[in-house]
Scaffold this motif. Sequence first.
Motif, PDB file in Angstrom:
ATOM      1  N   ASN A  32       0.894  -1.243   0.109  1.00  0.00           N
ATOM      2  CA  ASN A  32       0.080  -0.011   0.013  1.00  0.00           C
ATOM      3  C   ASN A  32       0.872   1.156   0.119  1.00  0.00           C
ATOM      4  OD1 ASN A  32       1.000   0.118   2.558  1.00  0.00           O
ATOM      5  ND2 ASN A  32      -0.879  -0.773   3.676  1.00  0.00           N
ATOM      6  N   ALA A  33       0.291   2.365  -0.081  1.00  0.00           N
ATOM      7  CA  ALA A  33       1.347   3.656   0.073  1.00  0.00           C
ATOM      8  C   ALA A  33       2.091   3.759   1.220  1.00  0.00           C
ATOM      9  CB  ALA A  33       0.133   4.804  -0.183  1.00  0.00           C
ATOM     10  N   PHE A  59       6.585  -6.250   6.740  1.00  0.00           N
ATOM     11  CA  PHE A  59       5.053  -5.681   6.091  1.00  0.00           C
ATOM     12  C   PHE A  59       3.863  -6.595   6.568  1.00  0.00           C
ATOM     13  CE2 PHE A  59       7.680  -2.780   3.059  1.00  0.00           C
ATOM     14  CZ  PHE A  59       7.807  -1.962   4.189  1.00  0.00           C
ATOM     15  N   LYS A  60       4.331  -7.873   6.694  1.00  0.00           N
ATOM     16  CA  LYS A  60       3.035  -8.845   7.204  1.00  0.00           C
ATOM     17  C   LYS A  60       2.708  -8.600   8.467  1.00  0.00           C
ATOM     18  CE  LYS A  60       5.073 -12.910   4.695  1.00  0.00           C
ATOM     19  NZ  LYS A  60       5.519 -14.129   4.846  1.00  0.00           N
ATOM     20  N   ILE A  61       3.262  -7.763   9.472  1.00  0.00           N
ATOM     21  CA  ILE A  61       2.771  -7.424  10.613  1.00  0.00           C
ATOM     22  C   ILE A  61       2.829  -5.942  10.916  1.00  0.00           C
ATOM     23  CG2 ILE A  61       3.777  -9.633  11.657  1.00  0.00           C
ATOM     24  CD1 ILE A  61       5.882  -7.962  12.883  1.00  0.00           C
ATOM     25  N   ALA A  62       3.411  -5.181  10.116  1.00  0.00           N
ATOM     26  CA  ALA A  62       3.239  -3.677  10.178  1.00  0.00           C
ATOM     27  C   ALA A  62       3.001  -3.095   8.682  1.00  0.00           C
ATOM     28  CB  ALA A  62       4.618  -3.313  10.908  1.00  0.00           C
ATOM     29  N   ASP A  63       1.941  -3.046   8.344  1.00  0.00           N
ATOM     30  CA  ASP A  63       1.520  -2.572   7.209  1.00  0.00           C
ATOM     31  C   ASP A  63       0.554  -1.198   7.083  1.00  0.00           C
ATOM     32  OD1 ASP A  63      -0.645  -3.491   7.693  1.00  0.00           O
ATOM     33  OD2 ASP A  63      -1.083  -4.620   5.908  1.00  0.00           O
ATOM     34  N   THR A  64       0.655  -0.791   8.453  1.00  0.00           N
ATOM     35  CA  THR A  64      -0.005   0.872   8.565  1.00  0.00           C
ATOM     36  C   THR A  64       0.626   1.268   9.442  1.00  0.00           C
ATOM     37  OG1 THR A  64      -1.519  -0.048  10.437  1.00  0.00           O
ATOM     38  CG2 THR A  64      -2.288  -0.383   8.309  1.00  0.00           C
ATOM     39  N   PRO A  65       0.731   2.838   9.598  1.00  0.00           N
ATOM     40  CA  PRO A  65       1.479   3.598  10.731  1.00  0.00           C
ATOM     41  C   PRO A  65       1.187   2.978  12.036  1.00  0.00           C
ATOM     42  CG  PRO A  65       0.476   4.938   8.917  1.00  0.00           C
ATOM     43  CD  PRO A  65      -0.041   3.708   8.655  1.00  0.00           C
ATOM     44  N   GLU A  66      -0.201   2.755  12.231  1.00  0.00           N
ATOM     45  CA  GLU A  66      -0.773   2.536  13.682  1.00  0.00           C
ATOM     46  C   GLU A  66       0.045   0.994  14.199  1.00  0.00           C
ATOM     47  OE1 GLU A  66      -3.953   4.769  11.729  1.00  0.00           O
ATOM     48  OE2 GLU A  66      -2.605   3.173  11.077  1.00  0.00           O
ATOM     49  N   LYS A  67      -0.119   0.091  13.156  1.00  0.00           N
ATOM     50  CA  LYS A  67       0.908  -1.290  13.632  1.00  0.00           C
ATOM     51  C   LYS A  67       2.106  -0.975  13.850  1.00  0.00           C
ATOM     52  CE  LYS A  67      -2.678  -4.186  10.985  1.00  0.00           C
ATOM     53  NZ  LYS A  67      -2.808  -5.013   9.781  1.00  0.00           N
ATOM     54  N   GLY A 106      -3.611   8.548   9.589  1.00  0.00           N
ATOM     55  CA  GLY A 106      -3.012   7.245   9.269  1.00  0.00           C
ATOM     56  C   GLY A 106      -2.925   6.977   7.618  1.00  0.00           C
ATOM     57  N   GLU A 107      -3.273   8.216   7.026  1.00  0.00           N
ATOM     58  CA  GLU A 107      -3.216   8.262   5.369  1.00  0.00           C
ATOM     59  C   GLU A 107      -1.888   8.819   5.023  1.00  0.00           C
ATOM     60  OE1 GLU A 107      -5.157   6.245   3.603  1.00  0.00           O
ATOM     61  OE2 GLU A 107      -6.472   5.730   5.429  1.00  0.00           O
ATOM     62  N   TRP A 133       2.484   5.391  -6.753  1.00  0.00           N
ATOM     63  CA  TRP A 133       1.197   5.212  -5.990  1.00  0.00           C
ATOM     64  C   TRP A 133       0.211   6.007  -6.480  1.00  0.00           C
ATOM     65  CZ3 TRP A 133      -0.137   1.163  -3.547  1.00  0.00           C
ATOM     66  CH2 TRP A 133      -1.346   1.007  -3.092  1.00  0.00           C
ATOM     67  N   TRP A 134       0.404   7.541  -6.773  1.00  0.00           N
ATOM     68  CA  TRP A 134      -0.443   8.697  -7.261  1.00  0.00           C
ATOM     69  C   TRP A 134      -0.422   8.563  -8.809  1.00  0.00           C
ATOM     70  CZ3 TRP A 134      -3.668   8.790  -3.476  1.00  0.00           C
ATOM     71  CH2 TRP A 134      -3.245   8.820  -2.381  1.00  0.00           C
ATOM     72  N   HIS A 135       0.516   7.937  -9.500  1.00  0.00           N
ATOM     73  CA  HIS A 135       0.476   8.041 -10.850  1.00  0.00           C
ATOM     74  C   HIS A 135       0.632   9.291 -11.529  1.00  0.00           C
ATOM     75  CE1 HIS A 135      -0.499   3.895 -10.753  1.00  0.00           C
ATOM     76  NE2 HIS A 135      -1.514   3.989 -10.238  1.00  0.00           N
TER      77      HIS A 135
END
Length: 214
Positions: A32-33, A59-67, A106-107, A133-135
């Motif tokens: 993801n971004a 990235f399997k366990i931390a793929d977001t800022p929160e994680k 978180g985005e 990501w944003w092309h």
Amino acid sequence: MAKQLPYMVLKEIFSRFHAAEPEPKGELEHVNAYTLVVAVALSAQATDAGVNKATRELFKIADTPEKMLALGIEGLTEHIKTIGLFRQKAKNVIKMSQILVDVYGGEVPSSRAALQSLPGVGRKTANVVLNMWWHYPAQAVDTHIFRLGNRSGIAPGKDVNVVERAIEDNVPAEYQQHAHHWMILHGRYTCVARKPKCAACIIRDLCEFEEKTL
């Protein structure tokens, strides 16, 4: 430094790149971004292969800022300790993640200025994210592009900012989206630093490099 190639020559060069690889992809693995931003930030002074090896499990366990924040700096450090400058990079990723949560919900933001405000994110990293990501047709100039741009005449310049502008100003519009990927891959695998593989180069006859190898 070679002289700037004419527009029609550039059009032929990128036409050949397109014919050889119509949809070139970046080699950093991401889901993801957010993981893209992290991967690109970690890739400074490191190889994409080395970053991928370290982030595959991360990235399997931390793929977001929160994680990532939940994992913490010690947990993150354990995953990326094979990457150069890992201690500072771990601090930057944690700080970046906190800002993304606190300021952006978180985005990952889609503006260059916002991206560059994040710890560990410079103009090159921001441009990679904008492009992949944003092309957005942003040109992320790394060592491969800088070398190829100057050696060939595709985009000569005394520093990365000048080379970036040369690509934006001179490469035909229809090739802007993928220009930096074609150039990175060509610089990484064909127009290499020490002994460029000129005999296997698809733009050999158009290139301004005077010391072509046999």
